[in-house]
Design a protein around this motif. Sequence first.
Motif, PDB file in Angstrom:
ATOM      1  N   GLY A  89      39.200 -56.382 -56.773  1.00 43.28           N
ATOM      2  CA  GLY A  89      37.798 -56.610 -57.115  1.00 43.28           C
ATOM      3  C   GLY A  89      37.092 -57.079 -55.859  1.00 43.28           C
ATOM      4  O   GLY A  89      37.740 -57.387 -54.857  1.00 43.28           O
ATOM      5  N   ALA A  90      35.754 -57.137 -55.919  1.00 39.67           N
ATOM      6  CA  ALA A  90      35.030 -57.676 -54.777  1.00 39.67           C
ATOM      7  C   ALA A  90      35.456 -59.134 -54.595  1.00 39.67           C
ATOM      8  O   ALA A  90      35.754 -59.810 -55.582  1.00 39.67           O
ATOM      9  CB  ALA A  90      33.531 -57.598 -55.021  1.00 39.67           C
ATOM     10  N   PRO A  91      35.495 -59.616 -53.344  1.00 37.64           N
ATOM     11  CA  PRO A  91      36.014 -60.969 -53.117  1.00 37.64           C
ATOM     12  C   PRO A  91      35.417 -62.041 -54.020  1.00 37.64           C
ATOM     13  O   PRO A  91      36.151 -62.762 -54.716  1.00 37.64           O
ATOM     14  CB  PRO A  91      35.688 -61.215 -51.640  1.00 37.64           C
ATOM     15  CG  PRO A  91      35.747 -59.856 -51.037  1.00 37.64           C
ATOM     16  CD  PRO A  91      35.191 -58.934 -52.083  1.00 37.64           C
ATOM     17  N   THR A  92      34.090 -62.144 -54.057  1.00 37.62           N
ATOM     18  CA  THR A  92      33.502 -63.209 -54.867  1.00 37.62           C
ATOM     19  C   THR A  92      33.718 -62.957 -56.353  1.00 37.62           C
ATOM     20  O   THR A  92      33.846 -63.890 -57.145  1.00 37.62           O
ATOM     21  CB  THR A  92      31.990 -63.326 -54.596  1.00 37.62           C
ATOM     22  OG1 THR A  92      31.401 -62.032 -54.692  1.00 37.62           O
ATOM     23  CG2 THR A  92      31.732 -63.892 -53.210  1.00 37.62           C
ATOM     24  N   GLU A  93      33.803 -61.675 -56.689  1.00 34.71           N
ATOM     25  CA  GLU A  93      34.037 -61.300 -58.081  1.00 34.71           C
ATOM     26  C   GLU A  93      35.431 -61.787 -58.538  1.00 34.71           C
ATOM     27  O   GLU A  93      35.581 -62.317 -59.639  1.00 34.71           O
ATOM     28  CB  GLU A  93      33.971 -59.768 -58.143  1.00 34.71           C
ATOM     29  CG  GLU A  93      33.793 -59.152 -59.485  1.00 34.71           C
ATOM     30  CD  GLU A  93      33.715 -57.618 -59.360  1.00 34.71           C
ATOM     31  OE1 GLU A  93      33.116 -57.017 -60.239  1.00 34.71           O
ATOM     32  OE2 GLU A  93      34.264 -57.037 -58.393  1.00 34.71           O
ATOM     33  N   VAL A  94      36.403 -61.596 -57.673  1.00 30.87           N
ATOM     34  CA  VAL A  94      37.762 -62.022 -58.029  1.00 30.87           C
ATOM     35  C   VAL A  94      37.833 -63.550 -58.107  1.00 30.87           C
ATOM     36  O   VAL A  94      38.412 -64.116 -59.042  1.00 30.87           O
ATOM     37  CB  VAL A  94      38.804 -61.487 -57.005  1.00 30.87           C
ATOM     38  CG1 VAL A  94      40.202 -62.010 -57.349  1.00 30.87           C
ATOM     39  CG2 VAL A  94      38.802 -59.966 -56.991  1.00 30.87           C
ATOM     40  N   VAL A  95      37.225 -64.217 -57.137  1.00 28.15           N
ATOM     41  CA  VAL A  95      37.232 -65.689 -57.137  1.00 28.15           C
ATOM     42  C   VAL A  95      36.535 -66.207 -58.401  1.00 28.15           C
ATOM     43  O   VAL A  95      37.010 -67.140 -59.047  1.00 28.15           O
ATOM     44  CB  VAL A  95      36.566 -66.237 -55.846  1.00 28.15           C
ATOM     45  CG1 VAL A  95      36.471 -67.761 -55.899  1.00 28.15           C
ATOM     46  CG2 VAL A  95      37.357 -65.802 -54.606  1.00 28.15           C
ATOM     47  N   GLU A  96      35.454 -65.562 -58.772  1.00 26.32           N
ATOM     48  CA  GLU A  96      34.726 -65.926 -59.997  1.00 26.32           C
ATOM     49  C   GLU A  96      35.597 -65.683 -61.237  1.00 26.32           C
ATOM     50  O   GLU A  96      35.672 -66.512 -62.142  1.00 26.32           O
ATOM     51  CB  GLU A  96      33.428 -65.082 -60.082  1.00 26.32           C
ATOM     52  CG  GLU A  96      32.650 -65.191 -61.381  1.00 26.32           C
ATOM     53  CD  GLU A  96      31.641 -66.342 -61.387  1.00 26.32           C
ATOM     54  OE1 GLU A  96      31.457 -66.954 -60.315  1.00 26.32           O
ATOM     55  OE2 GLU A  96      31.085 -66.632 -62.459  1.00 26.32           O
ATOM     56  N   HIS A  97      36.275 -64.530 -61.232  1.00 27.52           N
ATOM     57  CA  HIS A  97      37.140 -64.156 -62.355  1.00 27.52           C
ATOM     58  C   HIS A  97      38.216 -65.217 -62.605  1.00 27.52           C
ATOM     59  O   HIS A  97      38.596 -65.490 -63.738  1.00 27.52           O
ATOM     60  CB  HIS A  97      37.785 -62.798 -62.049  1.00 27.52           C
ATOM     61  CG  HIS A  97      38.733 -62.307 -63.098  1.00 27.52           C
ATOM     62  ND1 HIS A  97      38.315 -61.866 -64.338  1.00 27.52           N
ATOM     63  CD2 HIS A  97      40.088 -62.202 -63.098  1.00 27.52           C
ATOM     64  CE1 HIS A  97      39.377 -61.499 -65.049  1.00 27.52           C
ATOM     65  NE2 HIS A  97      40.461 -61.704 -64.322  1.00 27.52           N
TER      66      HIS A  97
END
Lengths: 327, 258
Positions: A296-304
């Motif tokens: 996933g996009a970096p911030t997307e994965v961190v958010e996930h």
Amino acid sequence: MTAADRAPSAPPLPTEPIRMGFGRGLLEAGRRNDRVVALCADLVESTQMHHFRDAFPTRFFEVGVAEQNLVTVASGMAAAGTVPFTSSYAAFSPGRNWEQIKTTAALNDRPVKVVGSHAGLNVGPDGATHQMLEDIALMRVMPNMVVVAPADSVEAEKATIALAADPRPCYLRLARDATPVFTTPEDPFVLGKGRVLRAGSDVTLAGTGTMTWQLLAAAEALASHGIDAEVLHFATIKPFDADLLVSSAARTGFVVSAEEAQIAGGFGGLVAETLSEHRPTRLLRLGVEDRYGESGAPTEVVEHFGLTARRLAARIAEALGVTRADG
Amino acid sequence: MLENARSGHSAGPLGMADLLAVLFGHSLRHRPEQPGWEDRDVFLLSNGHTAPVLYAAMAHTGYFPTDELMTLRRLGSRLQGHPERTALPGLENTSGPLGSGLSQGAGWAQIVRDLDGRPDRVVYVMMGDGELNEGNIWEAAMYAAKYRLGNLIGIVDRNFIQIDGDTEDVMPLGDLAGKWRTFGWHVVDIDGNDIAAIVEAVDECRRVTDQPSVILARTVPGRGVPYMEHDHTWHGRVPTSEQADIAVAALTAEGETR
């Protein structure tokens, strides 16, 4: 101005990958000491070793895609009186060569510097194989080893220079994605010391690496809901500044740890060990919980994984019994 | 030593004794009374389980009293079961887990040659043949050839045994000389229990300065002890008191006639 003076809500900060600070720090360390050498396993630019390579070509050694050889050649170079920095992705070094690091650097007591870039979830699209989440646990159990996870590129530069001057083997954990640069050249950096970045009385938020910034931003969100959070930053995971954590825990009575890594055995494990032994305190460990990452996009994965400031604030507020802190 | 320690490896060290006798008694430039001497040649034991023969070579050349050999593997001893550098002055590396010594030798040889301007300082790395199953060895082989480390000399104890049996059954090494040559190394193939051949091989390797060299030393595991020779079951066990007496008698008798 230092990081402690700077409010996260101030105008947007510049961002830069933490690894870029390593690249600058290594170049400076090379200038200060002509016995600093560097070895890389076919990832020179992505681990930012090209600055050193270009400045000191006779002190740079390309090892190829061979992480076991990377650290063992470095061990021999250290034995010959140099300070070798090795770089690769953390997934491969120390992911693949842990035993070689233990036997030929740590037990053998040679000052090999293992630099693991692209650690944590923020490698994003590369997915689980490349998202190194177990490295903190793996490296902090190794006697003689120093473990450092800087919070931003400015701190990474200072950490690199400090590690080059330190006689011990060490692991330096870096990240790929651009993250806010919130520390300044004036911020002190002392190996083995944690720092209070925000004083507070209701809860202690203890971060390492990329999570420290997220905790600072989360603390601001919590403040708007009447929660006064103290934020501690631990760039050095080993040796650990237990006194700082314990004294803060004693005042707030509630501790939250956050890391872009497995909480089992990782930074959260360290915080749990420390508190349960020295001052049993309510604890919420935030990080990755016994599972692998995903693309996933970096911030997307961190958010996930619930590790952005907004998600952290909500989880902390919930643990404290306060609702709607994520607004 | 091994009988006294009640654990350890017997066959390999006996087969390697002639090699270490030549290195420590003749080839190595070293000062046992001054272990960190900056002009010294470096000897790295990569197959650390053969520590007893290294300790014996060090004691008999003056690194420490020979009486201390009997402390092998005991609590508090400087002679750890596998060599631990920080425990004993004169040890150059910590080893045991196989496959890492050649890389360490390559790094060391490169720094003394390229940064220190001392290509005359030679780094020797002793390896076992079973150890060549490790990928780390071949990573090092490529690396040393890339940088043409002429002051690096590898020595392989080619005794054809490893823990689970014959090396060619466990994981065939096949044309070992051809493998090393293809990797860019100068290869010398000798009888590793022939003192004159060992001396000559080391001298030849020292004359080769534009590529790393490896000596494939064909040795007899358990050399000098009839009931151990060529028997892989002696790789990782030690003699009883009676067996040790027979072994010492056989080795003493051979020593007197050699």
